[in-house]
Design an enzyme around this catalytic site. Structure first.
Site, mmCIF file in Angstrom:
data_model
loop_
_atom_site.group_PDB
_atom_site.id
_atom_site.type_symbol
_atom_site.label_atom_id
_atom_site.label_comp_id
_atom_site.label_asym_id
_atom_site.label_seq_id
_atom_site.Cartn_x
_atom_site.Cartn_y
_atom_site.Cartn_z
ATOM 1 N N SER A 189 36.878 39.598 45.671
ATOM 2 C CA SER A 189 35.919 40.009 46.689
ATOM 3 C C SER A 189 36.105 39.197 47.969
ATOM 4 O O SER A 189 37.166 39.234 48.577
ATOM 5 C CB SER A 189 34.504 39.895 46.122
ATOM 6 O OG SER A 189 33.576 40.555 46.936
ATOM 7 N N ASP A 343 33.264 51.262 43.958
ATOM 8 C CA ASP A 343 33.181 50.030 44.731
ATOM 9 C C ASP A 343 33.309 50.370 46.208
ATOM 10 O O ASP A 343 34.281 51.025 46.612
ATOM 11 C CB ASP A 343 34.320 49.085 44.303
ATOM 12 C CG ASP A 343 34.317 47.757 45.047
ATOM 13 O OD1 ASP A 343 33.427 47.521 45.883
ATOM 14 O OD2 ASP A 343 35.224 46.948 44.786
ATOM 15 N N HIS A 373 32.491 47.112 41.398
ATOM 16 C CA HIS A 373 32.575 45.786 41.993
ATOM 17 C C HIS A 373 31.883 44.767 41.091
ATOM 18 O O HIS A 373 30.737 44.956 40.692
ATOM 19 C CB HIS A 373 31.933 45.766 43.381
ATOM 20 C CG HIS A 373 32.334 44.575 44.185
ATOM 21 N ND1 HIS A 373 33.479 44.553 44.944
ATOM 22 C CD2 HIS A 373 31.775 43.348 44.323
ATOM 23 C CE1 HIS A 373 33.600 43.369 45.524
ATOM 24 N NE2 HIS A 373 32.576 42.616 45.159
#
Length: 399
Positions: A189, A343, A373
């Site tokens: 991320s 995501d 995610h």
């Protein structure tokens, strides 16, 4: 039915409505995932309420919650765990206990959390580093960095870059028994963003003689110019990471001024003089056809130059690695990218894969059709273990 029973029924219905989230049929362990999502949603809603009351910044409230998931640097039967500082940046070092006749691989890991949350001490990151060190027989460096909203770009980038440069010193590698020809970088991320950014920066650093062999990016955030990609549209209210929260993370990376966040949501934050940058993030030409799915590319709306002058970071390649030109991309190392179908950041990773391949970089792309995610780091879920196994196997073969 008595009044008490009626109240209980209504309460049960409201709780079920709050917990239940419609999921695609291919999602594994749906109810467990819904409970996790409800838990996180509750924390986020409470933090938002506290912020609305003017008592506490939302990210500071969330930071307190994340701190409860931190664990001390405790060694186990397989791995020695210590904390130290690399160039004044706190890191955790994971070294396998078994003897090795040769120099080990080295992996530099950067945690996620939207540049605002998390640390190397969070339980799931600690376990990931232990497993990676043990199964890969590698020295893993898991780095911290200063967080927003107290610190903004480029502080996070500079902290990670300075810690990485320290690790790449010959004396440091020798101390930990790391092979200078087998060093990789990884992150998830926001950590994937930082991993991609510092890997690009290393290419132009004449003082760093040791280069990275691989980079591994787990659903990375790679650009804030266009937050209306198909993946943002399709997953605006998806599990664990909504579009609004991701845009808030992006804006907090640069400033606590909420006007940037509002401009990003209305696609009016990029000035016309920076319009040439959109060619690097034009999803109509960079996404595989199956991910476009009938979406129509709209030309961006341009805003005034004021925001870009006040907060130039969102146009900086160190914050948005997708803005690098092809010449820079061409020199990048062997790359592994994980993207997840559900995501908002999916298309950032997909576009980077396309651009890297077009630039001649060898890329292994693992697109997870049932992924979302956070799938990599919620270790109570089966999908997390599956992705970690695939990740470690790729590292074994390529690092």
């Amino acid at each position: 039915m008595g009044r008490k029973s009626l109240y209980l029924l209504i309460g049960g219905i409201l709780i079920a409505y709050y917990i239940y989230t419609p999921l695609s049929d291919n999602i594994e362990e749906p109810w467990r995932l819904m409970w996790i999502n409800a838990h996180l949603k509750t924390i986020e809603n409470l933090a938002t309420f506290v912020e609305l009351l003017g008592l506490h910044h939302i990210m500071d409230s969330l930071k307190v919650v994340w701190s409860f998931y931190e664990v001390p640097p405790t060694s186990d039967e397989n791995v020695t765990v210590t904390e130290t500082k690399f160039n004044n940046i706190l890191v955790r070092v994971y070294v396998p206990k078994r003897k090795s006749e040769v120099l080990r691989r080295g992996l530099f890991y950067i945690h996620g959390g939207g540049w605002c949350l998390g640390s190397a001490a969070v339980n799931d990151y600690d376990l990931l580093s232990r497993w990676t060190a043990d199964r890969l027989d590698a020295v893993v460096i898991s780095t911290n960095y200063r967080l927003a909203p107290k610190y903004h770009f480029p502080i996070q980038f500079e902290d990670v870059y300075n810690a990485l440069r320290w690790f790449l010193r010959k004396t440091v590698l020798a101390k930990y028994g790391v092979n200078p020809e087998r060093i990789g970088i990884s992150g998830d991320s926001a950590g994937g963003n930082l991993a991609a950014a510092v890997t690009q920066q290393l290419l132009d650093d004449p003082d760093v003689k040791i280069k990275l062999k691989i980079q591994s990016l787990i659903y990375p955030a790679l650009q804030p110019l266009d937050v209306d990609l198909p993946s943002y549209q399709e997953n605006s209210n998806v599990l664990l990471l909504s579009k609004s929260l991701m845009v808030r993370f992006w804006s907090e990376y640069f400033t606590t001024d909420r006007s940037l966040e509002k401009a990003m949501l209305s696609r009016q934050h990029v000035p016309v003089e920076s319009s040439h940058l959109f060619k690097f993030v034009n999803w109509s030409s960079l996404l595989p056809e199956r991910f476009i799915k009938g979406h129509v590319y709209n030309n961006p709306n341009y805003g005034s130059s004021e925001l870009a002058k006040k907060y130039p970071g969102f146009l900086d390649v160190r914050a948005a690695p997708l803005l690098a030109d092809d010449k820079k991309l061409h020199s990048l190392p062997l790359t592994y990218v994980i993207t997840c179908q559900y995501d908002p950041l999916r298309d950032d990773g997909l576009m980077y894969v396309t651009r890297l391949r077009n630039a001649g970089v060898q890329v292994t792309h693992n697109h997870v059709e049932d992924g979302f995610h956070g799938a990599f780091s919620f270790l109570e879920l089966k999908i997390s273990h599956r992705l970690i196994n695939q990740y470690i196997e790729w590292l074994k073969e390529n690092l």
